[in-house]
Design an enzyme around this catalytic site. Structure first.
Site, PDB file in Angstrom:
ATOM      1  N   VAL A  11       0.870  -1.188   0.000  1.00  0.00           N
ATOM      2  CA  VAL A  11       0.000   0.000   0.000  1.00  0.00           C
ATOM      3  C   VAL A  11       0.899   1.228   0.000  1.00  0.00           C
ATOM      4  O   VAL A  11       1.770   1.370   0.869  1.00  0.00           O
ATOM      5  CB  VAL A  11      -0.924   0.031   1.240  1.00  0.00           C
ATOM      6  CG1 VAL A  11      -1.786   1.300   1.205  1.00  0.00           C
ATOM      7  CG2 VAL A  11      -1.813  -1.203   1.290  1.00  0.00           C
TER       8      VAL A  11
ATOM      9  N   ALA B 147       4.655   4.060   2.843  1.00  0.00           N
ATOM     10  CA  ALA B 147       4.143   2.815   2.252  1.00  0.00           C
ATOM     11  C   ALA B 147       4.329   1.675   3.234  1.00  0.00           C
ATOM     12  O   ALA B 147       5.028   1.825   4.245  1.00  0.00           O
ATOM     13  CB  ALA B 147       4.877   2.495   0.958  1.00  0.00           C
ATOM     14  N   LYS B 148       3.722   0.575   2.975  1.00  0.00           N
ATOM     15  CA  LYS B 148       3.990  -0.646   3.744  1.00  0.00           C
ATOM     16  C   LYS B 148       3.630  -1.828   2.871  1.00  0.00           C
ATOM     17  O   LYS B 148       2.755  -1.733   2.013  1.00  0.00           O
ATOM     18  CB  LYS B 148       3.141  -0.665   5.019  1.00  0.00           C
ATOM     19  CG  LYS B 148       3.706  -1.527   6.099  1.00  0.00           C
ATOM     20  CD  LYS B 148       4.902  -0.845   6.735  1.00  0.00           C
ATOM     21  CE  LYS B 148       5.313  -1.437   8.041  1.00  0.00           C
ATOM     22  NZ  LYS B 148       6.120  -0.472   8.810  1.00  0.00           N
ATOM     23  N   GLY B 149       4.316  -2.948   3.116  1.00  0.00           N
ATOM     24  CA  GLY B 149       3.997  -4.177   2.398  1.00  0.00           C
ATOM     25  C   GLY B 149       3.780  -5.301   3.384  1.00  0.00           C
ATOM     26  O   GLY B 149       4.156  -5.196   4.552  1.00  0.00           O
TER      27      GLY B 149
ATOM     28  N   ASP C  27      10.650  -5.285   8.173  1.00  0.00           N
ATOM     29  CA  ASP C  27       9.651  -5.030   9.206  1.00  0.00           C
ATOM     30  C   ASP C  27       9.511  -6.356   9.973  1.00  0.00           C
ATOM     31  O   ASP C  27      10.378  -7.232   9.849  1.00  0.00           O
ATOM     32  CB  ASP C  27       8.325  -4.569   8.561  1.00  0.00           C
ATOM     33  CG  ASP C  27       7.367  -3.939   9.566  1.00  0.00           C
ATOM     34  OD1 ASP C  27       7.548  -2.763   9.905  1.00  0.00           O
ATOM     35  OD2 ASP C  27       6.439  -4.626  10.037  1.00  0.00           O
TER      36      ASP C  27
END
Ligand code: GLU
Length: 424
Positions: A67, A112-114, A153
């Site tokens: 995202v 953002a992050k995945g 992460d």
């Protein structure tokens, strides 16, 4: 009134939590309606299915997401999480927090992050490599040093970053280290990146304890989560003279009022893989750890562990949010009403990781590498400045510290959007 016409795509408790935080901050600074929803909602997302050939010859399909919340202030930036409870809504919430975090500390990035729904501990090394490479392959046109820069992460590490960077580089035909940060030193990682998040957490704790006139040598610390962030924070804090009285992982915790031998705990972890049955103290549950009497409580694992149930029972003086989103909105209110606990909010507290990721990206782009001393002194310089601006905002508007941090982060993103205007 805001007039967003949006689907339920991200709807989840954690996304609603991030949205509510945004709404309170936007109200507090009277963010104009015409910029509110544009600043609040994620810009775009990609969901992919990732087939992995298992060691027994079968094929498992995993689901992965990325995202990108905001790209107005630079490439999107944020980690990739491998965890069995990942949801699109969680990744979206985490991407919002990355936006406010990068903006608060002044990095030229969006957020953002995945994530991939997987328990990485259940995969062999070969399967994990296959999964990591295929995730990057599916994202190839969505990521890049000028588009979106990934990082570790929960559940991912340096090796995974190296595989992802290699996959991207093979695709374009030349080495592109700046597509991913948190890499091993041998392939363009930065000195100090591995410990950056935990070291930043410890540095801020040290300085907030000074403000609170509590000597760090007499401080006791309970840390929930003993992964990269929790363990590095523990090591740095004990070097400052604090006593680490409790640590934990997903299998449970260890409590020792005399202080935990961190070297022994790390050595045990390196062969046992989990803290369970470590004999350096008595066993304690993760829930009980949060309620221990201590000077500093450090949630360093997942979101929403401090709730309206345990918030009234916390016995710490300082709550340092090393994890993203560890405190629910209801718990936040309770802690504010109690008035006896200082909070270092996540977007400030754990920002050391992405700050050194930025240094790594800069070094990659310049092919010019800095010493560890240079990295750490630049890191503390940025943390000092961010802390001072949060404290100024807090005093000036009589905000809570979280509201001060969020309003600063959000206002800068909104301002950039306003200046750029709306592309017709
Ligand atoms: N995953 C980390 C965070 O939540 C680091 C992100 C990065 O370095 O890009 O801040």
């Amino acid at each position: 009134m805001s007039k967003a016409v949006v689907s339920q795509l991200y709807d989840s408790e954690v996304f609603r939590m991030a949205c509510k935080q945004f709404d309170s901050a936007a109200d507090a600074i009277n963010l104009p309606d015409n910029i509110r929803d544009r600043t609040k909602y994620p810009r775009r997302c990609l969901a992919v299915s990732i087939p992995v050939k298992r060691d027994d010859g079968s094929i498992t399909i995993f689901e992965g997401y990325r995202v990108q919340h905001n790209l107005s202030t630079g490439p999107a930036k944020g980690g990739i999480r491998f965890h069995e409870h990942v949801t699109l809504g969680e990744v979206a919430a985490l991407s919002m927090w990355m936006s406010w975090k990068c903006s608060l500390v002044g990095l030229p990035y969006g957020g953002a992050k995945g994530g991939v729904i997987v328990n990485p501990r259940e995969l062999s090394l070969r399967e994990l490599e296959h999964l990591s490479r295929r995730y990057m392959q599916e994202m190839i046109h969505f990521l890049g040093p000028d588009i979106d820069v990934a990082a570790p992460d929960v559940g991912t590490n340096e090796q995974i970053m190296a595989w992802m960077m290699d996959t991207y580089s093979n695709h374009v035909g030349y080495l592109v280290p700046a597509v991913v940060t948190g890499k091993p030193l041998s392939v363009g990682g930065s000195e100090g990146r591995r410990e950056a998040t935990g070291a930043g957490v410890a540095y801020l704790i040290k300085h907030y304890l000074i403000d609170m006139k509590l000597p760090i040598e007499q401080a006791t610390v309970a840390i929930q989560g003993f992964g990269n962030v929790g363990s590095e924070a523990a090591l740095a804090l004990s070097q400052y003279g604090a006593k680490i009285i409790a640590i934990s992982d997903y299998t449970g915790g260890i409590y020792n009022p005399k202080g935990i031998d961190l070297k022994k705990a790390l050595a045990y972890l390196s062969y046992a893989k989990v803290l369970k049955d470590f004999d350096g103290g008595e066993a304690i549950s993760n829930e009980a750890l949060l309620e221990l009497p201590c000077t500093v409580l450090v949630p360093a694992a997942l979101e929403r562990v401090i709730t309206e149930i345990n918030a009234p029972k916390l016995k710490c003086k300082l709550l340092a949010e090393a994890a993203n989103g560890p405190t629910t909105n209801a718990a936040d209110k309770i802690i504010e009403q109690r008035g006896d606990i200082e909070i270092i909010p996540d977007v400030l507290c754990n920002s050391g990781g992405v700050i050194v990721s930025y240094f790594e990206w800069l070094q990659n782009r310049q092919s010019y590498y800095w010493s560890r001393e240079e990295v750490l002194s630049k890191l503390t310089g940025i943390l000092d400045k961010a802390k001072a601006s949060v404290e100024y905002q807090k005093r000036k508007f009589k905000f809570s510290r979280r509201l001060a941090a969020l309003t600063l982060g959000i206002a800068r993103v909104a301002e950039a959007k306003e200046s750029r205007g709306l592309f017709p």
